[in-house]
Design a protein around this motif. Structure first.
Motif, mmCIF file in Angstrom:
data_model
loop_
_atom_site.group_PDB
_atom_site.id
_atom_site.type_symbol
_atom_site.label_atom_id
_atom_site.label_comp_id
_atom_site.label_asym_id
_atom_site.label_seq_id
_atom_site.Cartn_x
_atom_site.Cartn_y
_atom_site.Cartn_z
ATOM 1 N N PHE A 265 -3.443 2.793 -6.207
ATOM 2 C CA PHE A 265 -4.229 3.395 -5.123
ATOM 3 C C PHE A 265 -4.481 4.842 -5.522
ATOM 4 O O PHE A 265 -3.768 5.392 -6.374
ATOM 5 C CB PHE A 265 -3.462 3.317 -3.786
ATOM 6 C CG PHE A 265 -2.026 3.788 -3.894
ATOM 7 C CD1 PHE A 265 -1.714 5.136 -3.762
ATOM 8 C CD2 PHE A 265 -0.992 2.886 -4.156
ATOM 9 C CE1 PHE A 265 -0.398 5.568 -3.887
ATOM 10 C CE2 PHE A 265 0.328 3.322 -4.281
ATOM 11 C CZ PHE A 265 0.624 4.679 -4.148
ATOM 12 N N SER B 249 4.383 6.250 2.345
ATOM 13 C CA SER B 249 3.781 5.975 3.657
ATOM 14 C C SER B 249 2.262 5.915 3.519
ATOM 15 O O SER B 249 1.691 6.409 2.554
ATOM 16 C CB SER B 249 4.125 7.082 4.660
ATOM 17 O OG SER B 249 5.517 7.241 4.731
ATOM 18 N N VAL B 250 1.622 5.336 4.528
ATOM 19 C CA VAL B 250 0.167 5.279 4.554
ATOM 20 C C VAL B 250 -0.284 5.920 5.860
ATOM 21 O O VAL B 250 0.256 5.616 6.924
ATOM 22 C CB VAL B 250 -0.323 3.813 4.462
ATOM 23 C CG1 VAL B 250 -1.842 3.741 4.597
ATOM 24 C CG2 VAL B 250 0.119 3.191 3.149
ATOM 25 N N ARG C 263 -4.015 8.577 -5.382
ATOM 26 C CA ARG C 263 -2.850 9.290 -4.874
ATOM 27 C C ARG C 263 -2.879 10.773 -5.236
ATOM 28 O O ARG C 263 -3.661 11.215 -6.077
ATOM 29 C CB ARG C 263 -1.561 8.635 -5.372
ATOM 30 C CG ARG C 263 -1.296 8.807 -6.842
ATOM 31 C CD ARG C 263 -0.041 7.990 -7.242
ATOM 32 N NE ARG C 263 0.173 8.100 -8.670
ATOM 33 C CZ ARG C 263 0.960 7.281 -9.373
ATOM 34 N NH1 ARG C 263 1.576 6.276 -8.778
ATOM 35 N NH2 ARG C 263 1.122 7.450 -10.675
ATOM 36 N N GLN D 163 -0.470 8.222 -0.922
ATOM 37 C CA GLN D 163 -1.842 7.710 -0.944
ATOM 38 C C GLN D 163 -2.779 8.665 -0.196
ATOM 39 O O GLN D 163 -2.460 9.163 0.881
ATOM 40 C CB GLN D 163 -1.843 6.322 -0.280
ATOM 41 C CG GLN D 163 -3.200 5.634 -0.321
ATOM 42 C CD GLN D 163 -3.098 4.145 0.013
ATOM 43 O OE1 GLN D 163 -2.008 3.589 0.139
ATOM 44 N NE2 GLN D 163 -4.241 3.498 0.148
ATOM 45 N N PRO E 285 0.835 -1.215 0.000
ATOM 46 C CA PRO E 285 0.000 0.000 0.000
ATOM 47 C C PRO E 285 0.862 1.255 0.000
ATOM 48 O O PRO E 285 1.847 1.336 0.740
ATOM 49 C CB PRO E 285 -0.788 -0.124 1.315
ATOM 50 C CG PRO E 285 -0.771 -1.573 1.653
ATOM 51 C CD PRO E 285 0.520 -2.112 1.119
ATOM 52 N N GLY E 286 0.507 2.199 -0.855
ATOM 53 C CA GLY E 286 1.198 3.484 -0.879
ATOM 54 C C GLY E 286 2.505 3.475 -1.656
ATOM 55 O O GLY E 286 3.099 4.525 -1.873
ATOM 56 N N LYS E 287 2.963 2.306 -2.093
ATOM 57 C CA LYS E 287 4.260 2.231 -2.764
ATOM 58 C C LYS E 287 4.129 1.885 -4.251
ATOM 59 O O LYS E 287 3.121 1.332 -4.679
ATOM 60 C CB LYS E 287 5.145 1.192 -2.068
ATOM 61 C CG LYS E 287 5.290 1.491 -0.578
ATOM 62 C CD LYS E 287 6.633 1.091 -0.039
ATOM 63 C CE LYS E 287 6.744 1.564 1.423
ATOM 64 N NZ LYS E 287 8.103 1.565 1.908
ATOM 65 N N GLY F 231 2.518 11.856 -4.993
ATOM 66 C CA GLY F 231 2.584 10.394 -5.143
ATOM 67 C C GLY F 231 2.079 9.628 -3.947
ATOM 68 O O GLY F 231 1.907 8.406 -4.024
#
Lengths: 429, 429
Positions: free
Chosen positions: B52, B88-89, B54, B107, A206-208, B105
């Motif tokens: 996701f 990061s999330v 972003r 999330q 997630p997020g990457k 970039g």
């Protein structure tokens, strides 16, 4: 909050970079491996081509004077006194009404000054030796490829810096280069930054996102004529980064970092440059995408900080790194090639900055047109797959319409442009 | 005297050759070495890009509903409850009049449905925690790059057989290919014939020339996407030749011989074909140069006999060998790419055969023009150096004038044509 940066013109940025570009060295490359390399010397003809008068056809070498009186009604008869295969030399001399059978490419025998094609002769009864009949006249020099007719000794056949094509490979063979002086490829390093990056073989998180820019750049380096060296991802620790950059710089001619140059809080490239004692040449350019492209110099070596945005990264490479590579390879027109083409789409919105839009170049019945590659956002990776050009839309107050003529930069090209930007032609080392 | 040969049409000759063309195999190539290879599989997106929602900018993630009542006179105030770096999330949820600092970039955090750019906010006295002021409204979804917006899972991003560009390298990285299924290059052998030939490192001798065609072909093989293997020069002994050809055939996918197919007495390729038991597919084509190009098949392997004339050899390769190589590499349009361009020169003399004239392709203000490359004789090696195209002049009773539109074949190209010759589209294996 982020520091305020002052944008400079694209042409000024390129000029600042090129002030640090230098010429490379020559290395000897076996001829059979030289395709796609760049010549480190002018290729000069050291002998005439052909190196002797030769026959372009299969036929008979004769003396033109002996055909002067010939008519259809009054054919001439020639005695065949010998034959010459390609690669052989006839030792005798062609006398009156004599002929020598000659193969394509063979040397014209002494005495003869014309060749008659096989098809125009008629074999006669060979009782008295081999003879043929001829029903037309020949001029002196007819059907002879003269020494030096193709290339004269001393001619420059390909300039230093030329991309070695199949045709140039043939010339190199003709002039005896079993080893070819080629430009030694500059080594271009790539270091990725960004805590959002996964390596290619890591599963998604997630997020990457996976580190795609580095592999794109490695291919761009190869295409431009450099040798790519990938150093992997930056650590998150400033001290370790400085060590990684220092270490990489020692192994390369130019170092590219990608990511970490966004106008955000997490950009620590400026700190790295400071710790290294590198001079920042510029950190903002009046262009879209890629306005935050940053170039610094440490001694004579360039550190090119490309944006983490894929399109910005792509464009930044072609504008600022390609010409350094090509210049190193002795190329005379190291910059990305600029041509004119017709726009295939409206760009109604004006933008104060010069825009570079990745595009596909098409030929429509002799007309060069450019179509932006698919999805238009600067983050789109997929639109880059088929892009072989960049549309250049100068900044200003106007939009651009379908059908207008525009500047376009050609990416799959070995010819290049001397200086595509403005009328300033800088002088390089 | 030489046997009488019956010429066939270029399209028929290509079709006969392609009936023997076969698809190659896949091999795994490390991503960093894959530039310039051909994909052995379709490249399919196995996840959405972005994967996701972003932020495309540095800014603050907020709830659009909280901006609905905002005016310049009545700004909104937001409390910053955290920040998210790229990669990061954010673990919490954005509530009423709350904001999360977000990097390009990163999330979008739960609860938020819009991003306001940094430049549009004004930091307030941070006595009560970090806060900012906003003077405009936001729509739900504003400044968000949505999951799948760039590429949706399942999309074919590059077809099997595609040439791997920097853009495709980026896609391969995005979708986790640290090893890439590439077409294993076909091995193309080259054997030179001709007693007039010297090796490249031999000094010139009267009547002889250096073997330039072989090195030209080796480069053409590389350009087309094959692996070149040079077997040197033929011996003059027929039995030894047969052994050399047999031996070479065992090591390659296709064998090229150059020279020895002129209509002269010294041509012993027909004898070699006979001794091998090879089927001659054709030995004369209605084209100039290269009319004596001969192709034979032994089992499923092709033996391509190119003329010793440099231009004929060059043209013969591009018409008959390139498509076999590209087809082997899974390319969908394996033939040399055909486009329209404007002639830059008169060709007043008609010719019954289709002519292929090596040429340079130029872009003149959006117009594609072709100029024949220098010296016009078919023996000219030097004119091939800069040739990047072939002008196609159909045979017939007419000449061609400067400015007329003509067919042109592009040599430095990875796109190709499915079937450039006529309206017959043959089906290949």
């Amino acid at each position: 909050m982020a520091e305020k940066r002052t944008p400079i013109k694209v042409s000024d940025a390129v000029q600042k970079v090129m002030a640090y570009a230098s010429r490379g060295q020559a290395e000897q490359v076996p001829l059979e491996n030289s395709y796609g390399r760049f010549l480190a010397e002018d290729l000069i003809a050291d002998h005439d081509v052909p190196s002797f008068d030769r026959s372009p056809y299969d036929g008979f070498a004769v003396r033109a004077a002996d055909t002067a009186e010939i008519t259809r009604a009054n054919p001439g008869v020639f005695e065949v006194i010998g034959e010459i295969g390609a690669g052989s030399v006839f030792q005798g001399r062609v006398g009156q009404n004599q002929a020598v059978r000659i193969m394509t490419g063979a040397q014209i025998p002494a005495g003869a000054d014309a060749v008659v094609m096989l098809e125009l002769t008629k074999e006669l009864d060979a009782a008295e030796g081999k003879r043929f009949e001829l029903k037309r006249t020949l001029k002196s020099g007819e059907n002879i490829s003269f020494q030096g007719e193709d290339t004269q000794k001393g001619t420059i056949l390909a300039a230093k810096g030329s991309f070695i094509t199949p045709g140039i490979a043939a010339l190199l063979a003709t002039f005896g280069y079993d080893e070819v002086p080629c430009a030694k490829k500059p080594v271009i390093g790539v270091l990725a930054t960004g805590s959002e990056l996964l390596e290619v073989n890591e599963p998604l998180q997630p997020g990457k996102i996976r580190n795609s820019n580095s592999y794109m750049i490695l291919a761009q380096i190869e295409r431009a004529g450099g040798e790519a060296k990938y150093f992997g991802k930056f650590s998150d620790d400033l001290e370790q980064c400085v060590i990684a950059v220092k270490d990489a710089l020692n192994q390369v001619d130019l170092l590219i970092t990608t990511g970490g140059v966004s106008v955000g809080d997490y950009d620590y490239l400026p700190a790295i440059y400071e710790k290294l004692g590198a001079d920042v040449l510029f950190n903002k350019i009046a262009m879209r995408p890629g306005s935050v492209t940053t170039v610094a110099a440490l001694g004579q070596k360039l550190l090119v900080g490309l944006s983490g945005n894929p399109s910005a990264c792509f464009v930044g490479f072609e504008l600022f790194v390609r010409p350094v590579i090509r210049h190193h390879n002795f190329h005379r027109s190291p910059h990305v090639r600029k041509e004119k083409a017709y726009l295939g789409k409206d760009f109604p919105k004006a933008n104060p900055y010069t825009r570079f839009v990745r595009a596909g170049l098409h030929y429509d019945d002799g007309r060069l047109t450019v179509h932006p590659s698919g999805f238009d956002k600067s983050s789109a990776v997929s639109s880059l797959a088929e892009a072989n050009a960049l549309i250049v839309l100068p900044g200003g107050t106007r939009g651009y319409q379908d059908g207008m003529m525009t500047d376009v930069l050609l990416l799959d090209d070995q010819k290049g442009s001397e200086w595509p930007w403005e009328n300033i032609v800088p002088s390089y080392k």
